[in-house]
Design an enzyme around this catalytic site. Structure first.
Site, PDB file in Angstrom:
ATOM      1  CB  THR A 193      35.884 -31.428 -54.349  1.00 23.63           C
ATOM      2  OG1 THR A 193      37.084 -31.646 -55.084  1.00 23.63           O
ATOM      3  CG2 THR A 193      35.396 -30.038 -54.650  1.00 23.63           C
ATOM      4  CE  LYS A 218      40.517 -29.802 -55.025  1.00 22.16           C
ATOM      5  NZ  LYS A 218      40.808 -30.174 -56.421  1.00 22.16           N
ATOM      6  CD  GLU A 242      47.635 -30.383 -61.968  1.00 21.57           C
ATOM      7  OE1 GLU A 242      47.747 -31.144 -60.991  1.00 21.57           O
ATOM      8  OE2 GLU A 242      47.377 -29.176 -61.874  1.00 21.57           O
TER       9      GLU A 242
END
Lengths: 273, 273
Positions: free
Chosen positions: B30, B142, B174
């Site tokens: 993204t 990802k 994270e």
């Protein structure tokens, strides 16, 4: 797909914004179908509803699901019934939007062309390098996040029908598409799935029926050496039933007496070759 | 989706047999879009190709991808460019069939409506109960197996904009959608992502630019106490840029000087509120 219903309507495609496609946000079941009838329906239904509840996805009514399953299986001498449920379409981002309405697919797929000798003579297996992670929260569920199994499966040499996956502590958890059993000094053992793996419906059936055969059966932590030291090894899932393992690396196993008795004991819940 | 290309053609849906939908078998990126231009293109392109190679999915030509990205972003004052690549349609089963041809989607999505004060004043965060697993093989990628992040995100109370995820050893890895940095005794620290997590493009940019600001910067193992003891905490991703964290549980933090200097140093790579 021979025949697929998407939210009850015949279809072939889903929105590219479906959270199944975007994030693997959902669950599935695969059932053997014989003479138009899905086998072990009740056990699969139970796991499906359990998974939906664990992920917080609204499940369809059980009767509706059953009706759709009957519709797609009708008349099929044999096949695979695959049921999926995703959280549906929502905007970008991991948090499901309030607008997301679940997507359910119910479809009939061709029966896999596994050789009949896999069940009679057994298969070769190997240990995979790809580790299976210790998922507290996803353990046991048949969810749509399957990259580990895919990568493990891609490791298989042509002569092996299945790969065994270990977690980072060296415990062997399951095959890429099967559950694992070993017979060791007369006791039937299967790995603990409280931290990883898929709690297979055929595995449950074996655990349920073994006591009636006076086979002592336990869930245990199993390492690579325990597998290689075992007297018999076999693999289970709803489609294959029970496959004896005949070789892992240089170790050969017999398709021994416990394996054969278990095969016989679950025969009514499997599809004849 | 404002505008979506599926394998180069405008479209809205994908096959229900696509391995993205069936198993989360793919990757995504993204990117922030400003004035028709995707930001940090080169870094995202690099991670995308790295991920495709790691999963063994044939990637499209870089020029083709760039052309499609430009096509969907053209004229957008701001937005989100989402690029996905899955292994495509194949038969049932984890092993990809020889017939699988990758599916690529390139689409423009609305800019998220995060409040501008998240960047100026900072956000509240919380520790999530959902653990992040230690994926050797998927670490850094990802990929489309995002159930953990979804379940963690679903835990968030309304007043928290982000949740922090720990692995089973108690290391904080994270945020559900962000990378984490802390400032501790003048040093900028960010968790080690060699076993878990997504190696964010904005995180890389911070690590790359910190030395020029004479900020000492290290990758480190960070536990919950280290976060609560830190002098400053901030979160990064390609869309939000840098969000200061102002509170975790009862601990309050300033949006301190290091955070402000980092925000300034990456401003050219972020979208103005």
């Amino acid at each position: 797909m021979n025949f697929l219903l998407i939210n009850g309507e015949p279809g072939e495609s889903v929105s590219a914004l479906d959270r199944g496609f975007q994030y693997g946000d959902g669950i599935f079941e695969t059932l053997a179908v014989a003479n138009g009838e899905p086998l072990l329906w009740e056990a699969h239904r139970r796991r499906f509803f359990h998974g939906a509840a664990r992920l917080g996805i609204a499940a369809p009514a059980g009767e509706l699901l059953r009706r759709e399953a009957e519709q797609v299986c009708r008349g099929a001498p044999r096949g695979v019934l695959k049921i999926m449920l995703t959280r549906g379409v929502s905007g970008r981002g991991y948090a499901p939007g309030p607008e997301a309405a679940p997507t359910r697919t119910v479809g009939l797929l061709p029966w896999p062309d596994y050789p009949a000798r896999h069940r009679t003579d057994g298969v070769n297996a190997q240990f995979c390098h790809t580790l299976i992670t210790r998922h507290n929260i996803l353990a046991g569920l048949k969810h749509l996040n399957r990259l580990e199994q895919i990568l493990a499966r891609m490791e298989l040499s042509g002569e092996c029908a299945e790969g065994l996956m270990q977690d980072e502590t060296g415990h062997v958890i399951e095959g890429t598409m099967t559950n694992l059993f070993v017979v060791s000094r007369g006791t039937l053992l299967t790995p603990d799935l409280s931290r990883s793996g898929v709690a297979g419906v055929m595995r449950d059936l074996v655990l349920e029926r073994a006591p009636a055969l006076s086979i002592d059966c336990r869930v245990a932590g199993l390492k690579r050496e325990d597998i290689l030291d075992a007297d018999e090894v076999f693999l289970t899932n709803s489609l294959i039933g029970v496959w004896p393992v005949r070789r892992i690396e240089s170790r050969e196993y017999p398709a021994g007496p416990v394996t054969r008795r278990i095969q016989e004991a679950v025969r009514d819940a499997t599809v004849a070759d």
